[in-house]
Design an enzyme around this catalytic site. Structure first.
Site, PDB file in Angstrom:
ATOM      1  N   ASP A 264       4.758 -19.835  10.979  1.00 19.33           N
ATOM      2  CA  ASP A 264       4.130 -19.700  12.353  1.00 19.33           C
ATOM      3  C   ASP A 264       2.824 -19.731  11.579  1.00 19.33           C
ATOM      4  O   ASP A 264       2.150 -19.467  11.129  1.00 19.33           O
ATOM      5  CB  ASP A 264       4.186 -18.435  13.213  1.00 19.33           C
ATOM      6  CG  ASP A 264       3.348 -18.385  14.063  1.00 19.33           C
ATOM      7  OD1 ASP A 264       3.753 -18.822  15.541  1.00 19.33           O
ATOM      8  OD2 ASP A 264       2.584 -17.340  14.389  1.00 19.33           O
TER       9      ASP A 264
ATOM     10  N   GLU B  67       4.485 -24.257  10.543  1.00 22.08           N
ATOM     11  CA  GLU B  67       3.900 -24.913  12.266  1.00 22.08           C
ATOM     12  C   GLU B  67       2.709 -25.545  11.935  1.00 22.08           C
ATOM     13  O   GLU B  67       1.533 -24.455  12.021  1.00 22.08           O
ATOM     14  CB  GLU B  67       3.952 -23.883  13.349  1.00 22.08           C
ATOM     15  CG  GLU B  67       3.620 -24.111  14.174  1.00 22.08           C
ATOM     16  CD  GLU B  67       3.464 -22.947  15.432  1.00 22.08           C
ATOM     17  OE1 GLU B  67       2.551 -23.583  17.126  1.00 22.08           O
ATOM     18  OE2 GLU B  67       2.656 -21.336  15.336  1.00 22.08           O
TER      19      GLU B  67
HETATM   20  C1  NOJ Z   1       2.759 -20.252  17.772  1.00 25.30           C
HETATM   21  C2  NOJ Z   1       4.108 -19.885  18.261  1.00 25.30           C
HETATM   22  O1  NOJ Z   1       4.836 -20.344  18.401  1.00 25.30           O
HETATM   23  C3  NOJ Z   1       3.829 -19.388  19.525  1.00 25.30           C
HETATM   24  O2  NOJ Z   1       4.487 -18.983  20.568  1.00 25.30           O
HETATM   25  C4  NOJ Z   1       2.824 -17.839  19.208  1.00 25.30           C
HETATM   26  O3  NOJ Z   1       2.442 -17.609  20.239  1.00 25.30           O
HETATM   27  C5  NOJ Z   1       2.208 -18.707  18.096  1.00 25.30           C
HETATM   28  N1  NOJ Z   1       1.938 -19.087  17.439  1.00 25.30           N
HETATM   29  C6  NOJ Z   1       0.664 -16.705  18.163  1.00 25.30           C
HETATM   30  O4  NOJ Z   1       1.861 -16.544  16.910  1.00 25.30           O
END
Ligand code: NOJ
Length: 545
Positions: free
Chosen positions: A212, A278
């Site tokens: 993440d 990500e």
């Molecule tokens: C990215 C995640 O995909 C999203 O859903 C989340 O709100 C944020 N990161 C915070 O962790």
């Protein structure tokens, strides 16, 4: 240090199962509910794994299933090694892993290393005093000269990135909700803790992690203010947020962040596991720094999820990513943070047609195409009743937010479309009907589900698409986007310009392997491609089916 003097370098391997794979994101909370509480869970997911195996995906990424107060639906982790009781138990997770593996599926867990929940024991301890054992696990600063926040950083979810903790007289940082305090990656014990977490997960049989906000872990050591942009971008990521008004040169994508992944890569490689970031860095050259032989195996190319239905934009957006990163990227069609592709490309039947055609193009790119649940059914986003709001973005900023793409999966006709026997935590959507369900589409050769299944099977049969055949963009302008992979395969997408079918002249021996639209045809090297359609063509006789 080795004899080359390069010391800590590690030239990692890439698991064979990753190369040429197709990925699928499961939003666990909305996938399948087994116990009637209206919340998707691990036994529900386990029972539906055959759907994924039959679809032809290889890798399933699960959104966080770790215990969480659910302020941001699992992205506020209270225990990195446990399982959220709403979703089941550790044994249920083992069951998912066992069945997935038996079906030939790999499973990626969602690792959230940028922040924890404010109810994580580390943060609770950190708040107990300035000299608490875990104080330095988080980012604490003295108030600014006026007693306000230490700098001008803002949260993705609106408001300052700082919350004052009165009991200890300092501010703590949070790039997301105040209930999601940022971890301090300048603290070596945080590194050690995550290396242990990663090892534990891999030892449990998890095949990799989706990391993440992988670009956000490290901050400027001087905590300098971010400059305000002269011109806020017209497209602001959907949140309408003040976040988009700043150039994030001091809080995101900081030097040193990739070093964290260098350490993780050794752990992953020792377990034949994959690190998928990500990395929300919309610059192919900068993104490339994360996806090296000694850091992340892959990162999402988020620009792929941003493009409009415009041939020139699709070409000019995707080509630099392929050029910079070759097969080290993952190509999201949709995600739990963005509208479904069918929604973005116009909604309804037109949107669904275009989404399948776009997926066909993504299947032609080196790397891993990623579907989000519901993409295989051609779903656009759910139309939810007024007043329904679960996403913190909607609750805090009053904007559309991410609930519409997170509505429950429609499995079969009947109450809640087979998602639950109870009341779903989020409505299925007034625009969903029996025809949208997996059961209704199953076995109907013209359905979105069967067309998607055939697409993935066709890709899997063509080594040029799953291997290292070089990619070339073969049409420079006009409404058709086309690539070749080696001399073997051509994939063409007609985004349409209102002028009707496009004609392409190909070698005489070219054969149609797959078409999203039955009206596409290829005779004696002349390809007729309807608008909003895509095809896969074998260019030589050997490749032809
Ligand atoms: C990215 C995640 O995909 C999203 O859903 C989340 O709100 C944020 N990161 C915070 O962790």
């Amino acid at each position: 240090m080795d004899s080359t003097g390069r010391g800590d370098e590690h030239s990692g391997h890439r698991p064979g199962w990753w190369l040429g794979a197709v990925g699928y994101e499961v939003y666990v909370r909305s996938f399948a509910d087994s116990d009637g509480d209206g919340i998707g869970d691990l036994p529900g997911l386990r029972a539906r794994l055959p759907h994924l195996a039959d679809l032809g995906v290889d890798v399933v990424w699960l959104t966080p299933v770790t215990p969480s107060p659910q302020r941001d639906h699992g992205y506020d982790v209270a225990d990195y090694l446990g399982v959220e009781p709403d979703y089941g138990t550790l044994d249920d997770l083992r069951g998912v892993l066992d069945d997935a593996h038996a079906l030939g599926l790999k499973v990626l867990m969602d690792l959230v290393p940028n922040h924890t929940s404010d109810l994580h024991p580390w943060f609770l301890d950190a708040c107990s005093g300035r000299d608490a054992a875990h104080r330095d696990f988080y980012v604490w600063r003295e108030p600014g000269p006026d007693g306000g926040p230490p700098n001008n950083w803002v949260s993705h979810f609106g408001g300052p990135a700082w919350t004052f903790h009165a009991a200890t007289g300092q501010y703590y940082m949070h790039l997301f909700l105040p209930e999601q305090p940022d971890l301090n990656w300048a603290e070596p014990r945080v590194w050690a803790a995550f290396e242990d977490i990663l090892t534990a997960w891999f030892e449990r049989g998890v095949d990799g992690v989706r990391i993440d906000v992988a670009h956000s872990l490290v901050e400027d050591p001087h905590f300098r203010d971010n400059p305000l942009l002269d011109q806020p971008p017209s497209q602001d990521g959907g949140t309408g947020s003040v976040f988009d008004r700043f150039a994030h040169i001091h809080d995101l994508d900081q030097p040193g962040v990739v070093d964290i992944y260098r350490r993780w890569r050794r752990i992953a490689d020792a377990h034949d596991a994959v690190l998928l970031g990500e990395v929300y860095v919309l610059d192919p050259g900068k993104l490339r720094r994360y996806v090296t032989d000694d850091a992340l195996h892959s990162a999402f190319a988020f620009d792929a999820i941003k493009v409009a239905w415009d041939a020139q934009e699709i070409r000019s957006t995707l080509a630099p990513y392929v050029a910079a990163c070759d097969d080290r990227l993952s190509w999201p069609l949709s995600s739990h943070d963005d509208p479904h592709a069918a929604e973005r490309f116009g909604g309804g039947e037109v949107g669904a047609r275009r989404a399948l055609a776009y997926l066909t193009l993504l299947c032609a790119l080196p790397g891993v195409p990623f579907l989000f649940q519901g993409d295989e059914l051609g779903l656009d986003d759910a139309v939810l009743p007024e007043g329904v709001a679960e996403d913190p973005i909607t609750l805090r900023l009053g904007v559309r937010g991410r609930d519409p793409q997170r509505s429950p999966m429609p499995w079969e006709p009947g109450p809640a479309l087979g998602f639950t026997l109870g009341t779903p935590w989020l409505p299925v959507g007034s625009n969903r009907g029996p025809a949208d369900t997996a059961a209704a589409q199953q076995g109907d050769p013209g359905s979105h589900l069967e067309r998607t299944r055939e697409l993935l099977a066709t890709r899997g049969r063509l080594p040029a698409l799953t291997g290292h055949a070089p990619l070339e963009w073969v049409v420079d302008e006009g409404p058709v986007v086309a690539v070749t992979r080696g001399d073997e395969v051509l994939v063409a997408l007609h985004v349409g310009d209102g002028e009707g079918d496009a004609q392409l002249v190909l070698p005489e021996e070219a054969r149609l392997c797959y078409a999203t639209d039955p009206r596409a045809f290829l005779v004696d090297g002349e390809l007729t491609l309807p608008e909003d359609a895509a095809v896969i063509v074998a260019l030589d006789e050997e490749t032809a089916p």
